[in-house]
Design a protein around this motif. Structure first.
Motif, PDB file in Angstrom:
ATOM      1  N   TRP A 201     -25.259  30.075  12.153  1.00 31.94           N
ATOM      2  CA  TRP A 201     -25.434  28.642  11.905  1.00 31.94           C
ATOM      3  C   TRP A 201     -25.304  28.339  10.417  1.00 31.94           C
ATOM      4  N   PHE A 202     -25.933  29.167   9.609  1.00 32.26           N
ATOM      5  CA  PHE A 202     -25.884  29.016   8.147  1.00 32.26           C
ATOM      6  C   PHE A 202     -24.449  29.129   7.637  1.00 32.26           C
ATOM      7  N   LEU A 203     -23.733  30.139   8.090  1.00 30.04           N
ATOM      8  CA  LEU A 203     -22.331  30.330   7.698  1.00 30.04           C
ATOM      9  C   LEU A 203     -21.479  29.123   8.064  1.00 30.04           C
ATOM     10  N   SER A 204     -21.592  28.702   9.312  1.00 34.02           N
ATOM     11  CA  SER A 204     -20.696  27.653   9.797  1.00 34.02           C
ATOM     12  C   SER A 204     -20.920  26.335   9.080  1.00 34.02           C
ATOM     13  N   HIS A 205     -22.174  25.992   8.787  1.00 32.16           N
ATOM     14  CA  HIS A 205     -22.416  24.716   8.109  1.00 32.16           C
ATOM     15  C   HIS A 205     -22.043  24.759   6.632  1.00 32.16           C
ATOM     16  N   ARG A 206     -22.209  25.881   5.995  1.00 36.75           N
ATOM     17  CA  ARG A 206     -21.740  25.964   4.605  1.00 36.75           C
ATOM     18  C   ARG A 206     -20.216  25.909   4.542  1.00 36.75           C
ATOM     19  N   ILE A 207     -19.560  26.515   5.497  1.00 30.51           N
ATOM     20  CA  ILE A 207     -18.093  26.466   5.522  1.00 30.51           C
ATOM     21  C   ILE A 207     -17.629  25.038   5.797  1.00 30.51           C
ATOM     22  N   ARG A 208     -18.313  24.328   6.688  1.00 22.97           N
ATOM     23  CA  ARG A 208     -17.963  22.925   6.935  1.00 22.97           C
ATOM     24  C   ARG A 208     -18.140  22.090   5.669  1.00 22.97           C
ATOM     25  N   GLU A 209     -19.133  22.416   4.877  1.00 27.35           N
ATOM     26  CA  GLU A 209     -19.342  21.686   3.625  1.00 27.35           C
ATOM     27  C   GLU A 209     -18.144  21.882   2.687  1.00 27.35           C
ATOM     28  N   ALA A 210     -17.592  23.089   2.671  1.00 26.38           N
ATOM     29  CA  ALA A 210     -16.408  23.348   1.841  1.00 26.38           C
ATOM     30  C   ALA A 210     -15.182  22.609   2.360  1.00 26.38           C
ATOM     31  N   MET A 211     -15.202  22.236   3.641  1.00 28.04           N
ATOM     32  CA  MET A 211     -14.077  21.515   4.231  1.00 28.04           C
ATOM     33  C   MET A 211     -14.084  20.032   3.884  1.00 28.04           C
ATOM     34  N   LYS A 212     -15.199  19.521   3.367  1.00 29.47           N
ATOM     35  CA  LYS A 212     -15.276  18.099   3.055  1.00 29.47           C
ATOM     36  C   LYS A 212     -14.242  17.726   1.999  1.00 29.47           C
ATOM     37  N   PRO A 213     -13.575  16.597   2.177  1.00 33.37           N
ATOM     38  CA  PRO A 213     -12.592  16.181   1.171  1.00 33.37           C
ATOM     39  C   PRO A 213     -13.287  15.654  -0.081  1.00 33.37           C
ATOM     40  N   ASP A 214     -12.601  15.704  -1.188  1.00 35.23           N
ATOM     41  CA  ASP A 214     -13.116  15.077  -2.395  1.00 35.23           C
ATOM     42  C   ASP A 214     -13.115  13.562  -2.193  1.00 35.23           C
ATOM     43  N   CYS A 215     -14.189  12.931  -2.642  1.00 34.49           N
ATOM     44  CA  CYS A 215     -14.282  11.480  -2.489  1.00 34.49           C
ATOM     45  C   CYS A 215     -13.191  10.809  -3.314  1.00 34.49           C
ATOM     46  N   GLY A 216     -12.702   9.716  -2.826  1.00 33.39           N
ATOM     47  CA  GLY A 216     -11.651   9.004  -3.553  1.00 33.39           C
ATOM     48  C   GLY A 216     -10.750   8.249  -2.616  1.00 33.39           C
ATOM     49  N   VAL A 217      -9.678   7.730  -3.153  1.00 31.82           N
ATOM     50  CA  VAL A 217      -8.750   6.906  -2.383  1.00 31.82           C
ATOM     51  C   VAL A 217      -8.014   7.763  -1.362  1.00 31.82           C
ATOM     52  N   PHE A 218      -7.989   7.303  -0.134  1.00 30.56           N
ATOM     53  CA  PHE A 218      -7.280   8.015   0.929  1.00 30.56           C
ATOM     54  C   PHE A 218      -5.793   7.685   0.895  1.00 30.56           C
ATOM     55  N   SER A 219      -5.471   6.408   0.671  1.00 27.89           N
ATOM     56  CA  SER A 219      -4.069   5.983   0.618  1.00 27.89           C
ATOM     57  C   SER A 219      -3.894   4.987  -0.516  1.00 27.89           C
ATOM     58  N   ALA A 220      -2.926   5.257  -1.390  1.00 25.00           N
ATOM     59  CA  ALA A 220      -2.691   4.394  -2.546  1.00 25.00           C
ATOM     60  C   ALA A 220      -1.927   3.125  -2.191  1.00 25.00           C
ATOM     61  N   GLY A 221      -1.513   3.005  -0.955  1.00 21.35           N
ATOM     62  CA  GLY A 221      -0.809   1.805  -0.531  1.00 21.35           C
ATOM     63  C   GLY A 221       0.680   2.027  -0.360  1.00 21.35           C
ATOM     64  N   GLY A 222       1.331   1.054   0.264  1.00 18.36           N
ATOM     65  CA  GLY A 222       2.762   1.144   0.506  1.00 18.36           C
ATOM     66  C   GLY A 222       3.097   1.869   1.789  1.00 18.36           C
ATOM     67  N   ASN A 223       2.068   2.301   2.544  1.00 20.84           N
ATOM     68  CA  ASN A 223       2.293   3.056   3.763  1.00 20.84           C
ATOM     69  C   ASN A 223       1.676   2.350   4.963  1.00 20.84           C
ATOM     70  N   THR A 224       1.804   2.987   6.110  1.00 15.25           N
ATOM     71  CA  THR A 224       1.251   2.449   7.349  1.00 15.25           C
ATOM     72  C   THR A 224       0.025   3.247   7.744  1.00 15.25           C
ATOM     73  N   ILE A 225      -1.074   2.557   8.000  1.00 17.35           N
ATOM     74  CA  ILE A 225      -2.337   3.196   8.363  1.00 17.35           C
ATOM     75  C   ILE A 225      -2.715   2.796   9.780  1.00 17.35           C
ATOM     76  N   GLU A 226      -3.036   3.777  10.592  1.00 14.58           N
ATOM     77  CA  GLU A 226      -3.618   3.516  11.907  1.00 14.58           C
ATOM     78  C   GLU A 226      -5.129   3.656  11.805  1.00 14.58           C
ATOM     79  N   ALA A 227      -5.855   2.715  12.386  1.00 14.44           N
ATOM     80  CA  ALA A 227      -7.318   2.748  12.370  1.00 14.44           C
ATOM     81  C   ALA A 227      -7.834   2.601  13.791  1.00 14.44           C
ATOM     82  N   ASP A 228      -8.854   3.381  14.104  1.00 14.14           N
ATOM     83  CA  ASP A 228      -9.438   3.298  15.449  1.00 14.14           C
ATOM     84  C   ASP A 228     -10.818   3.923  15.413  1.00 14.14           C
TER      85      ASP A 228
END
Length: 321
Positions: free
Chosen positions: A112-139
Motif C-alpha cells: 500500500w505504501f509503495l503504490s501510493h508513493r508511486i501514484r504521487e510521483a505520477m501527479k502532473p506538475d500544476c499549470g496550464v493544461f492547454s495553451a489554446g488554439g486546440n480542441t478540448i473535450e470535457a466530460d
C-alpha cells in the motif's frame, strides 16, 4: 529467445538498482540535497557503509539518491521499488496492493505504501493544461458502486443517478492526446469555471461536450462550443463528439471496477493521476507514408519517465495511509 525485462540486474541486485536510479535522477553526477553542492562529493566506502552513500565535503553531510524523492525514509530495498514502479506503470488498468504483495513478497502495508508513493510521483506538475488554439473535450463520470450491492446500512433511499457517488471530471486535448482528470465534489458551472480558466486558454479553445447545462452556461468563455445530445441519441455530428474523453473514462472505470473494486474519496485523486500518467505516456500507432508506425512510450520508457518524476515528490509516511 528474448529475455524478460524483469530479468535485468537492477530488478534483483541492490547495487545495480542504486546505480540505475542515480543515472536517471542525477544525469550530471551526484548533487548534494542539503546544500546543492556538486563539486566536492565523494562516494563513501567501508564494510559498514550503506549502499549508495555519498558525502558532501562542502556541508559535511552524508546523503543518498533517496533523499528528496518518494524513496526517502523507506526501508524497502531499491530493487523492490523498481519492480513496483515497472509493474504499476506497465499495467494498463492498474495493479492492486494485494497483487503487489503477492508478486513482490512484501507485506500488504508495504505494498500500500509503495503504490501510493508511486501514484504521487505520477501527479502532473500544476499549470496550464492547454495553451489554446486546440480542441478540448470535457466530460464527467460517476465513480461508485450500485446501491443494491452496498451493505444495508450504507444504502441511500431513492438514490438515483449519481447520488452517493464521487464525480470525476476530465479534459482531453485532441491534438496532443493528453488528458487531465480530477475529483470534484460536483460538476456545475460554479465549480468548473475556476478549473477551466486555470488550466485552459479558453478564449482560443474549441470546446466539445455533451448537452449538459453547465457547459452551455460556460460556453461564452470559449472561442466556440459544440455539444452533442446523448439524450436524443446523438453521439457524433461532424467533428463534434466526446468519444475520446469517454474512451479514457472506460479505462478508468475498468481499472476501478475490475482491479481495485473500491476507491475511497480520500485517495480518488491519486488514482486519477495514475490513469492520467499511463494514458499520457502510452504507446500508440501513427500512419506514416502508408505504414503503421509505433510512437509514444513503451513500458520500459514509461517506467523511466516515472522514475525521473519521483524526484521532488517526497511524502511523509502518514500521508500515504
Amino acid at each position: 529467445m528474448t529475455k524478460s525485462i524483469l530479468s535485468a540486474p537492477h530488478f534483483h541486485d541492490e547495487e545495480a538498482a542504486y546505480a540505475f536510479i542515480e543515472a536517471r535522477i542525477w544525469p550530471k553526477g551526484p548533487a548534494c540535497p542539503h546544500c546543492g553542492g556538486v563539486e566536492r562529493i565523494g562516494k563513501m566506502g567501508g564494510k559498514s557503509t550503506r549502499i549508495g552513500a555519498y558525502k558532501c565535503y562542502d556541508c559535511r553531510q552524508p546523503f543518498t539518491v533517496k533523499i528528496g524523492t518518494i524513496f526517502e525514509s523507506s526501508h524497502i530495498p531499491m530493487h523492490i521499488w523498481l519492480q513496483a514502479i515497472f509493474l504499476i506503470s506497465s499495467s494498463k488498468k492498474g495493479i492492486s496492493s494485494h497483487q503487489l504483495q503477492r508478486t513482490l513478497g512484501v507485506t500488504i502495508k508495504s505494498a500500500w505504501f509503495l503504490s501510493h508513493r508511486i501514484r504521487e510521483a505520477m501527479k502532473p506538475d500544476c499549470g496550464v493544461f492547454s495553451a489554446g488554439g486546440n480542441t478540448i473535450e470535457a466530460d464527467e463520470t460517476y465513480v461508485g458502486g450500485k446501491q443494491k450491492n452496498k451493505h444495508a446500512n450504507k444504502r441511500l433511499e431513492n438514490a438515483a443517478g449519481g447520488l452517493g457517488k464521487q464525480m470525476v471530471f476530465a479534459l482531453v486535448e485532441r491534438e496532443s492526446g493528453k488528458v487531465r482528470s480530477q475529483h470534484l465534489p460536483s460538476v456545475n458551472a460554479a465549480n468548473l469555471r475556476p478549473v477551466l480558466q486555470s488550466q485552459i486558454n479558453t478564449a482560443k479553445t474549441r470546446l466539445m461536450t455533451d448537452g449538459e447545462g453547465q457547459y452551455r452556461i460556460l460556453a461564452p468563455l470559449f472561442k466556440s462550443h459544440d455539444a452533442v445530445s446523448h439524450m436524443h441519441g446523438e453521439y457524433v455530428r461532424g467533428d463534434a463528439h466526446t468519444n475520446t474523453v469517454e474512451g479514457f473514462f472506460s479505462i478508468l472505470k475498468r481499472g476501478i471496477i475490475g482491479t481495485f473494486h473500491h476507491v475511497s474519496p480520500q485517495h480518488l485523486q491519486r488514482y486519477c493521476a495514475e490513469f492520467d500518467f499511463r494514458y499520457n505516456n502510452r504507446e500508440t500507432k501513427e500512419r506514416i507514408d502508408g505504414r503503421w508506425v509505433k510512437t509514444g512510450l513503451n513500458d520500459t520508457e514509461r517506467a523511466e519517465i516515472l522514475l525521473i518524476g519521483a524526484k521532488g515528490k517526497r511524502l511523509s509516511y502518514a500521508t500515504t495511509h
